[in-house]
Structure formats: C-alpha cells, structure tokens
Design a protein around this motif. Structure first.
Motif, mmCIF file in Angstrom:
data_model
loop_
_atom_site.group_PDB
_atom_site.id
_atom_site.type_symbol
_atom_site.label_atom_id
_atom_site.label_comp_id
_atom_site.label_asym_id
_atom_site.label_seq_id
_atom_site.Cartn_x
_atom_site.Cartn_y
_atom_site.Cartn_z
ATOM 1 N N TYR A 309 0.865 -1.161 0.000
ATOM 2 C CA TYR A 309 0.000 0.000 0.000
ATOM 3 C C TYR A 309 0.907 1.217 0.000
ATOM 4 C CZ TYR A 309 -4.671 1.892 0.873
ATOM 5 O OH TYR A 309 -5.900 2.511 0.756
ATOM 6 N N ALA A 310 1.018 1.893 -1.133
ATOM 7 C CA ALA A 310 1.890 3.051 -1.254
ATOM 8 C C ALA A 310 1.065 4.325 -1.210
ATOM 9 C CB ALA A 310 2.686 2.979 -2.553
ATOM 10 N N ILE A 311 1.578 5.327 -0.519
ATOM 11 C CA ILE A 311 0.957 6.645 -0.469
ATOM 12 C C ILE A 311 1.972 7.651 -0.980
ATOM 13 C CG2 ILE A 311 -0.247 8.360 0.927
ATOM 14 C CD1 ILE A 311 0.302 5.108 2.581
ATOM 15 N N LEU A 312 1.627 8.337 -2.056
ATOM 16 C CA LEU A 312 2.489 9.363 -2.637
ATOM 17 C C LEU A 312 1.979 10.729 -2.184
ATOM 18 C CD1 LEU A 312 2.939 6.818 -4.434
ATOM 19 C CD2 LEU A 312 3.306 8.372 -6.347
ATOM 20 N N HIS A 313 2.871 11.503 -1.545
ATOM 21 C CA HIS A 313 2.506 12.842 -1.075
ATOM 22 C C HIS A 313 3.070 13.860 -2.067
ATOM 23 C CE1 HIS A 313 1.110 11.093 2.641
ATOM 24 N NE2 HIS A 313 2.257 10.460 2.776
ATOM 25 N N MET A 314 2.191 14.701 -2.630
ATOM 26 C CA MET A 314 2.591 15.613 -3.706
ATOM 27 C C MET A 314 1.924 16.969 -3.518
ATOM 28 S SD MET A 314 2.210 12.724 -6.682
ATOM 29 C CE MET A 314 0.727 12.142 -5.884
ATOM 30 N N THR A 315 2.745 17.995 -3.503
ATOM 31 C CA THR A 315 2.273 19.366 -3.340
ATOM 32 C C THR A 315 3.065 20.268 -4.289
ATOM 33 O OG1 THR A 315 1.713 19.006 -1.017
ATOM 34 C CG2 THR A 315 2.037 21.278 -1.714
ATOM 35 N N GLU A 316 2.385 21.111 -5.011
ATOM 36 C CA GLU A 316 3.066 22.056 -5.901
ATOM 37 C C GLU A 316 3.736 23.151 -5.067
ATOM 38 O OE1 GLU A 316 4.952 23.394 -8.431
ATOM 39 O OE2 GLU A 316 3.434 22.281 -9.584
ATOM 40 N N LEU A 317 5.045 23.339 -5.265
ATOM 41 C CA LEU A 317 5.802 24.311 -4.488
ATOM 42 C C LEU A 317 6.148 25.567 -5.281
ATOM 43 C CD1 LEU A 317 8.217 21.878 -2.603
ATOM 44 C CD2 LEU A 317 5.945 22.657 -1.933
ATOM 45 N N GLN A 318 5.846 25.556 -6.569
ATOM 46 C CA GLN A 318 6.126 26.726 -7.405
ATOM 47 C C GLN A 318 4.812 27.383 -7.818
ATOM 48 O OE1 GLN A 318 8.388 24.645 -10.446
ATOM 49 N NE2 GLN A 318 10.291 25.583 -9.710
ATOM 50 N N TYR A 331 1.510 5.419 -12.619
ATOM 51 C CA TYR A 331 1.407 4.015 -13.028
ATOM 52 C C TYR A 331 1.927 3.094 -11.935
ATOM 53 C CZ TYR A 331 0.278 4.727 -17.956
ATOM 54 O OH TYR A 331 -0.344 5.023 -19.132
ATOM 55 N N LEU A 332 1.383 1.898 -11.895
ATOM 56 C CA LEU A 332 1.920 0.817 -11.080
ATOM 57 C C LEU A 332 2.198 -0.362 -12.002
ATOM 58 C CD1 LEU A 332 2.553 -0.770 -8.486
ATOM 59 C CD2 LEU A 332 0.117 -1.314 -8.335
ATOM 60 N N ASN A 333 3.478 -0.729 -12.123
ATOM 61 C CA ASN A 333 3.866 -1.870 -12.960
ATOM 62 C C ASN A 333 3.181 -1.811 -14.326
ATOM 63 O OD1 ASN A 333 5.516 -2.846 -10.930
ATOM 64 N ND2 ASN A 333 3.932 -4.186 -10.087
ATOM 65 N N ASP A 334 3.281 -0.664 -14.994
ATOM 66 C CA ASP A 334 2.795 -0.459 -16.358
ATOM 67 C C ASP A 334 1.279 -0.368 -16.471
ATOM 68 O OD1 ASP A 334 5.377 -0.408 -17.427
ATOM 69 O OD2 ASP A 334 5.421 -2.606 -17.526
ATOM 70 N N VAL A 353 -1.526 4.047 -4.157
ATOM 71 C CA VAL A 353 -1.207 3.038 -5.168
ATOM 72 C C VAL A 353 -1.185 1.711 -4.428
ATOM 73 C CG1 VAL A 353 0.457 2.180 -6.837
ATOM 74 C CG2 VAL A 353 0.163 4.645 -6.538
ATOM 75 N N TYR A 354 -2.095 0.845 -4.802
ATOM 76 C CA TYR A 354 -2.248 -0.422 -4.077
ATOM 77 C C TYR A 354 -2.093 -1.581 -5.045
ATOM 78 C CZ TYR A 354 -3.771 -3.516 -0.394
ATOM 79 O OH TYR A 354 -3.797 -4.491 0.572
ATOM 80 N N HIS A 361 10.036 -7.395 -7.702
ATOM 81 C CA HIS A 361 10.373 -5.994 -7.952
ATOM 82 C C HIS A 361 9.115 -5.252 -8.377
ATOM 83 C CE1 HIS A 361 13.250 -2.804 -8.632
ATOM 84 N NE2 HIS A 361 12.743 -2.566 -9.819
ATOM 85 N N ASN A 362 8.816 -4.136 -7.698
ATOM 86 C CA ASN A 362 7.604 -3.376 -7.956
ATOM 87 C C ASN A 362 7.971 -1.949 -8.338
ATOM 88 O OD1 ASN A 362 5.581 -5.454 -6.898
ATOM 89 N ND2 ASN A 362 7.015 -5.258 -5.202
ATOM 90 N N VAL A 363 7.276 -1.397 -9.299
ATOM 91 C CA VAL A 363 7.646 -0.094 -9.858
ATOM 92 C C VAL A 363 6.439 0.834 -9.884
ATOM 93 C CG1 VAL A 363 8.574 1.112 -11.858
ATOM 94 C CG2 VAL A 363 9.410 -1.173 -11.297
ATOM 95 N N ILE A 364 6.633 2.052 -9.372
ATOM 96 C CA ILE A 364 5.640 3.115 -9.492
ATOM 97 C C ILE A 364 6.251 4.207 -10.359
ATOM 98 C CG2 ILE A 364 4.325 4.883 -8.276
ATOM 99 C CD1 ILE A 364 4.284 3.039 -5.870
#
Length: 911
Positions: A309-318, A331-334, A353-354, A361-364
């Motif tokens: 269970y992945a959590i991506l934290h994203m905030t625009e700083l500009q 994407y998760l694994n294509d 991303v779950y 090997h797992n790719v985001i």
C-alpha cells in the motif's frame, strides 16, 4: 510565542491604574492573556499525551528527556517480567540515546511487552533493534544473520533480520487496538537470542490511515522525505505523531530539489497530516526527463509480504504562471493507477497506489502528460504491507483483564506475558478451552506464595471450572463472590490461613455434588447453628448429577407434551382468529384477485420462472399488459396460510424503491397467491452462480446492487422496525437496468427497537446468524450477518456453503485466504482484475465486520450503506480515470539505489 516576562508587566500596569472599572477590565484582559499562555503551554505538553516511550534495558526507575525530540523515556521493567539488561559494546556508537542499552531474552521462547491502550483507538507502534555485539558473540553477520520473529498481539508482524551489528533497525506498524492492551512479542526462532533496544507507541487520529482496521494492521516498508539538500530526519515535534521521515539522498546531476517557506495548507480531514517540513521540499528531474520511477523489492525478512500500500505525497511548491502546468499520470507496474494528476499549489494532496506481489520488484512511475510544461514532482512517500490480525485467536477480553489483575494484585512473578491461551505459548498454571475466542477454564496458583485476602478479580474469569489456590498464605473470609462463579466445579483452598464460615451457596453446591470443595477447618472456624454448615470436604457425586440431569430432561419432555396438547385444542381457533386479523391489516389499495383471474393472468400457469418462500412463481400479464410475477402456494406447504398472510401484510405496509412492489393477492378458498412486479433480470444469485452466471457483473455493478439492497434493509430496520429474517442473494431481484429490489418478506416479523425477539428458528442454511442459531434471539443484526454472507458471495463468486471433500462455509473460506495474505485468491476470477484494490479491501473488511460471531460487534445496516458508498465512490473514480487516460510519451532513464532495496529513477521508456 508568549514569554513569562509579559506577566509582571501586565500586573504592574494594572497596579498603577486608579480607575477601578478600568482596573477590572484590565484585570479581566490580563487573566485572558495568562489563560492563553497557560493553554499554549498545556497544549504543547498535551501533544505527547498517550505516548509510551520505553528505553529497553535501561536501569530500573530510569526516566529522562531525549535531547533531540524532547520526548520522555522510561525503563521497561514495568512492562515486562522477563529478560536481562545489557549495554552494547563500547566499540559501537549508538545513533540514539535509547539504542545504547537493550533487553535480551535468552531463557524463554516468547517474551511480550504489554502496552495499555484504549480499545478501538488507532496507534503507531515502533520497535528498534541495535545489536552492538552486546553479548560478545558477533552474531550479526551478512552470511549468518541474527533472526527472530516479532508479533503484534497474536499476529506475525515480521522476522527481524540483523546483519550489521552497528546498524539501527526500526520497524513500525499501524494497528487498531481490539482490547485495552497491545502485546508486542519477541519469539525465538533458534537463529540467535531475541533482543530489543526501544519500544514506542504513538496514538493516531482516527481519520489517519483509514485503511487500517481491527482486522488488518499495516507494517511500514519505508517512509521517505524527498528534497532536503542535506541529511535530516523529520520526527517529533515536527511530526506530531512522531513518524520518522528518512532523508532520501539523491544525485544532483539527475535530480534537483525545489522548496518553499510558504505554509502548506492541510485539509482538516486529511488522511495523513504530513508535516510541513516534509511537504515544503520535493524532487523533480534536472533536465527534460518526464518519468519518475520509484521501485522497491520484497524484503527478504518479511514472512507475510503479499501486498503493498503506497501513499504518494505531492504538493506544488512553485507558483506557476498562466503558460505553465504540471500534470502527470501515475502508473503501477505499467498499469495506470491515477490519471492526469495535478498537484495544488501549497495544498497537501496524496494518491494511493495499491497492488499485489506479482514479482520481487515493484515499480511506481509518474509520467508527464503531453500538454504539461513541467515534469512530475514528489514530496514524500510511504509504503506499507498489510498484516491480517488473528483477533479470533486472542483470549476473551474479560479473562485477560481478570488474569492480569490477579497477577498485579498478588505481584506474581512468572513468564505470564502475551495471550494466556496462545496454543504455542500457554501460561504456566493456566488452561484454556478450544473456543474462538478461547477462554480460561483452569487456574493453578498452588504454592505460589500468595498472601492477603482472596482477590475479587477471580470473578472476572467467567468460564473457569477449576481454581486451585492451595498451599499459600491467604487469610480472611472466603468471599461470597466465589459463589457467583457459576461455572466453577473444583475449588481448592486448602493449606491457607482462612477463617470464618463458608458461604451457604458454596455449601449447597458442594452438598449436591455440583462442586468439589476443598478447604481446611481450623480451631477458629466460625460454626453456624447446625453442623452441616461447617467447613468440610466432599467429592463430586457423579451419579447425583446424572439423576439431576435425567430429572430435568423428564420434566422438559412432560412440559413439551402438555404444550403440544394445548396447541392441538386451541390452535385452530387461534389460527382462524389470527387470519381474520391479518387480512384486516392488509392495505386497502392492494388488489384482491380470484383464482380464475390468476389463470388468465398466467395463461393457465404455463410459464414457471422460479420458486419462492412457499411456492412456485409464474410469469404473467395484467390486462394492461404490465408484466407481473405470481407466487402460488403449493399443497405441500403446511405453513402456507400463515406465511401467505404474513408476506401480503408485510408488502402492503412497506414502500421503498428498493423493495419489490406488491400488486395484489389471491385468497380464494384453498388457492393462495401473491402478485408482485416482475423483475426481468432474475436474482443476484442467478448472476453469481445460477442460470445467468455466464453474464458477469462488473465490480461497479455489484457494488451498486448491494448498495441499493442495503438501503432497503436499512429502511426495514430503521423505518419499519422490521427484520427480514431471510436475507439471501436469491431474494435480491434485478430490474431491466440492474436496479436491485429486495423480495420475499414472508419470514419478516415486526420487532421492538429496544427488546430482542425470541422466535422459531427460520431462514436459509448458510445465511443464518450463528448467534441466532444458538440463542433463538432475533434482532436486526441477524439480517446484517446474512447480508455479510452476500457480500462474500459477491466478492468471491462462490456459494455460501462450498461442497467438496469437506464442506466449508464461505466466511471461513475468506478468513483462511486472508490469513494467507492473498486478496487475489479471494476475488472472483471473472472480474479479471478490473477493480480498484482499495475498494475491494474496504469491501472485504466490511464483509468481515458484518459476519462477526457476536452481533454486538457487527455494524448496523445504516453503517453498511455508508461503507458501500465509499467503496462505490473509489471504484467510480478508477473507472473515470481509465476513460480519461492519455497517451504517454517517450522517456530517458537513470537509476539510483538506496537502502531497503528502494530506488528512485528517471527513465526513458516508450509507452
């Protein structure tokens, strides 16, 4: 910030003022200021409220404040009874104050810390390990790692794998307390002596990490902070929950940091409450690369890593100009997980991303859109894996509280830690039954050095049959509370210094052979007026018990015979009267047909479309060509008249868009029938395992059907005070557009919202509430259990009872598969993975809650409606994202490796 210097200034000003009214106003103002100062101080201190911070191995009575965090730590002697304190080898330096000492456990297989918490609350638990060659055995080597298992309550958390004596290993888990304690246990696996350096518990807001529940905890794989230009670790007080955000070291030729000093706005219902210091920095590509890749591997020391269970934290700083934009797909694994994401300026945002372990090997990947002028951005990331909690294996809460209270009352020093009924680690002197949850049935504390009076806490052991307190130094009277322990069969109090008389109830149970009482009589024993009430010894007379049981059985049989005789005499008269009353309660708008009219409607009963609660269902047309279903009574149905009138009355009194609409009925001599609207798509069961199962319902359709059915049941429970009593998938009918309607209220009964009803057991095998089966006590939670079975049918595509070499109930099947860690094995293969994993997890957890053995622990149907709406909303977001997915561009690749098999890459990859 307020300072104490402002206080005397305030009082000096007031003292010099001559106007008394003005003085009063200023005094009030000053006290407000002082109150604010005190509140600010208290608030700062209260932020650590509920923290448990243990420096394992520190000398007894240790208490100190950590220099870097300000958190107070204490020694662990009040949390555990076993183990030996050590200091690490001076050759090794400890990165933290807590890691310089440790507690080692060379003698016992299992050793547990007991942390007192609030039942139902959510917590972060962190265990830290630094070997530091404390035992001079040089155990921690890459080729020969030091390993032992770590448990949270009775569930395996992970296998601790120490390969570097100088490395500090920290492991975290987010868990919901199912009782008012949490056990953290270390278990010897014959690969080195278990040890621990620090143990910390932090309360979490209930809104945080919403996917964690009593059935599923989440262990951290890693938590990273992207963007700081120098090594820094973020934790308390920057993070009020003391989560540790590790610095991600990056290659400045590939990645660049962007940052801001602006305050990041957090949504008050934000699920993570990430600290500003994490969100104020981020990483983005240096050049025109437009793909960010975050990859991680299955940790070799993790025994139950089956999903992540992945959590991506994203905030625009500009602050972007009008001709600038930042937009990308995730994407998760294509496979696309989140399309066209656009971070908001200085506003916290995240995306889940779950996925499942499809490879080691797992790719985001974060993929820049064509119309975006800026590449992706990433501020922070957390990855967890789920732990299925074995809550049915934990001893009954009252038993644990009782035994722990007895232990504390007498200051018993034994290796009594963790679950007392754990099958592999049972407590010395404690025996349990095989129930789920297990219960303590025997307690032997003979020769244990107990002193003082007999503790009241023994009464908390509700299922105990054998209590041995012999050969101790107990004194005082034999308390009345022992007489209230109805399950007690053997009570040994001999070899103590008890005085006074034995309670009359104990003597009576002893004299009838229901109790084996063993107690000494000293010279100062208190004798009553007759000798029979004096203290004595008597063994259980088994023959007397047999006589009592046989007598009771004969009396019961006689009662039943008399009851049946009375029913035969008065039954017909009461049924005749009841039928008239029920007919008078049928709504006047419901049309009554005669038998000849039904023959015309059904074309002489030519087309059979199914069978109902008491007969065959036929297809037909009214004179205006409206399609109807006619349920006719069969002659073999002995309860026909009763069930017929019950269904007609029930359907005539209730009106809801998700309940089958009653058109009319027929009571023409021996001919009984119900006429209701026709639903052309058949039943939900037909589409899962029946005649229409070849046409697969997608996940969104299944959720929508269940939501509508749940709304109907909620209406029955809350709006009508009615229990359906026969909730099953074949009673959820589907209209032309797959709208759901609940049918077959023939078994429904009105009930009081405050008083449970006791009735004859009815329903369909596989759906019947197990508590209802045992107690014959019916309430709305019985419908909730049945609906929970339907939820499991829908997610698995299986029948309620699966027949094979050994039949198994679907509830047990799902629990077994979840215990093995694989949701893929649970979900209906016909869905072909076309669903949002988060939606399915929430759905399965709801099904587990609905099918709990104890009805008090199940949600209401109103709660079920709310949860299903959440599941449906998540799935609809996924489907919208799939429709809006854009074509992807070509990209350039670079790779960076980090500890814990984690890497962040910017790649060139054609899609």
């Amino acid at each position: 910030m307020y300072t104490t210097n402002s206080i005397p200034i305030c009082f000096l000003y007031i003292t010099n003022n001559q106007n008394r009214n003005f003085l009063k106003m200023k005094v009030s103002w000053c006290f407000l200021v002082i109150s604010a100062i005190c509140a600010a101080i208290i608030e700062g201190q209260a932020s650590m409220q509920g923290f448990i911070s243990i420096d394992c191995g520190a000398p007894s009575g240790t208490r100190y404040q950590d220099n870097s965090t300000g958190i107070f730590y204490v020694s662990d002697d009040s949390y555990i009874d076993t183990g030996t304190n050590y200091r690490i080898d001076p050759k090794y330096t400890s990165p933290s104050n807590q890691a310089s000492t440790l507690r080692s456990f060379p003698n016992e297989t299992r050793n547990c810390y007991t942390l007192n918490v609030t039942e139902g609350a959510k917590y972060l638990v962190r265990a830290t390990f630094l070997y530091g060659n404390y035992d001079r055995k040089k155990m921690a080597q890459t080729g020969t790692p030091l390993q032992f298992d770590l448990y949270i309550d009775t569930s395996l958390w992970l296998r601790v794998n120490v390969t570097d004596a100088s490395n500090e290993y920290a492991h975290e888990v987010i868990t919901v307390a199912t009782n008012d304690w949490i056990w953290v246990c270390l278990v010897d696996t014959n690969a080195g002596t278990p040890f621990i350096s620090a143990l910390e518990l932090r309360p979490l807001n209930r809104n945080l990490y919403g996917y964690a529940s009593s059935y599923r905890s989440y262990a951290i794989l890693f938590r990273l902070n992207y963007g700081p230009t120098e090594s820094v670790t973020i934790r308390y007080p920057d993070d009020q929950y003391d989560r540790i955000w590790a610095w991600y070291q990056y290659d400045t030729t590939i990645l660049k940091s962007i940052n801001t000093k602006e305050n990041i706005t957090l949504n008050w219902v934000d699920s993570f409450q990430v600290p500003n210091s994490v969100l104020q920095t981020a990483l983005t590509p240096v050049s025109s690369q437009n793909l960010t890749t975050v990859s991680y591997d299955d940790p070799s020391n993790n025994l139950n890593f089956r999903a992540y269970y992945a959590i991506l934290h994203m905030t625009e700083l500009q602050e972007l100009s009008e001709n600038q934009s930042r937009q990308y797909d995730i994407y998760l694994n294509d496979e696309i997980s989140e399309p066209a994401f656009m971070p908001k300026y200085c506003k916290a945002d995240h995306r889940y991303v779950y996925g499942y372990e499809t490879s080691s090997h797992n790719v985001i990947t974060l993929v820049k859109l064509h119309n975006s002028t800026l590449p992706p951005i990433l501020n922070g990331m957390e990855v967890y894996w789920p732990i299925t909690m074995e809550i049915n294996q934990v001893t009954t809460a009252s038993d644990v509280r009782g035994i722990m209270a007895v232990k504390a009352d007498y200051q018993i020093i034994r290796n009594w830690n963790g679950d007392p009924c754990s099958p592999n680690f049972s407590w010395h002197g404690v025996s349990c039954n095989g129930d789920k949850p297990p219960q303590i049935t025997s307690l032997n504390l003979s020769y244990s050095g107990l002193s003082g009076e007999i503790s009241d806490f023994f009464a908390k052991l509700k299922s105990i049959t054998n209590l041995d307190l012999s050969h101790n130094n107990l004194s005082g009277d034999i308390p009345e509370l022992l007489a209230g322990m109805s399950t007690l069969q053997v009570l040994n109090l001999s070899g103590n210094h008890l005085n006074g008389h034995v309670p009359e109830i104990l003597l009576k149970r002893n004299s009838t052979g229901l109790l084996f009482l063993l107690v000494d009589c000293y010279a100062n024993c208190e004798a009553n007026s007759n000798k029979s009430s004096m203290v004595f010894i008597k063994r259980i007379n088994k023959s007397s018990i047999v006589i009592i049981v046989i007598s009771a059985a004969v009396a019961a049989v006689v009662t039943v015979i008399v009851g049946l005789f009375l029913l035969l005499i008065f039954g017909r008269r009461r049924r005749r009267k009841g039928n008239v009353e029920q007919e008078s309660q049928i709504h006047s708008e419901v049309k009554q047909f005669n038998h000849e009219e039904l023959k015309d409607i059904t074309n002489n009963f030519s087309r059979t479309i199914g069978s109902g609660g008491f007969g065959i269902v036929y297809h037909g047309y009214l004179k205006n060509q409206t399609e109807v279903a006619v349920k006719a009574c069969t002659l073999e149905s002995t309860q026909a008249n009763k069930q017929f009138l019950a269904e007609v009355r029930s359907l005539s009194l209730v009106h809801h868009r998700n309940l089958v609409r009653l058109v009319g009925y027929c009571k023409d001599g021996v001919y009984l029938a119900v006429v209701y609207e026709y639903l052309p798509r058949g039943s939900l069961f037909d589409h899962l395992k029946g005649k229409d199962s070849s046409s697969t319902l997608n996940w969104r359709m299944r959720l929508n059907i269940l939501l509508e059915a749940a709304q109907a049941l909620d209406y029955l429970h809350t709006g009508c005070g009615m229990v359906h009593r026969d909730v099953k998938s074949s009673n959820i009918l589907l209209g032309q557009n797959f709208e759901a309607k609940v049918s077959d209220l023939g078994l429904a009964r009105m009930f009081s919202a405050d008083v449970n009803s006791i009735m004859t057991l009815s329903g369909t095998p596989g759906y019947i509430d197990p508590e209802y089966q045992l107690t014959f006590t019916l309430n709305e939670k019985s419908d909730v259990y049945s609906f929970g079975v339907i939820l499991m049918e829908v997610v698995t595509g299986e029948r309620p009872i699966l027949m094979g070499r050994e039949s198994i109930h679907i509830v047990n099947l799902v629990r077994e598969k979840l215990a093995q860690g694989g949701l893929d094995d649970v979900v209906d293969s016909r869905l072909e993975g076309a669903y949002d994993s988060d939606s399915v997890w929430k759905f399965v957890e709801l099904a587990m809650m609905c099918t709990r053995d104890e009805s008090a622990n199940r949600p209401t149907m109103a709660d079920v409606v709310v949860h299903l709406k959440d599941c449906l909303q998540i799935e609809e977001q996924r489907q919208r994202g799939k429709q809006e997915a854009s074509e992807k561009s070509d990209m350039n690749t670079c790779s960076i490796s980090t500890p814990h098999s984690v890497s962040v890459s910017f790649a060139s990859d054609s899609r």
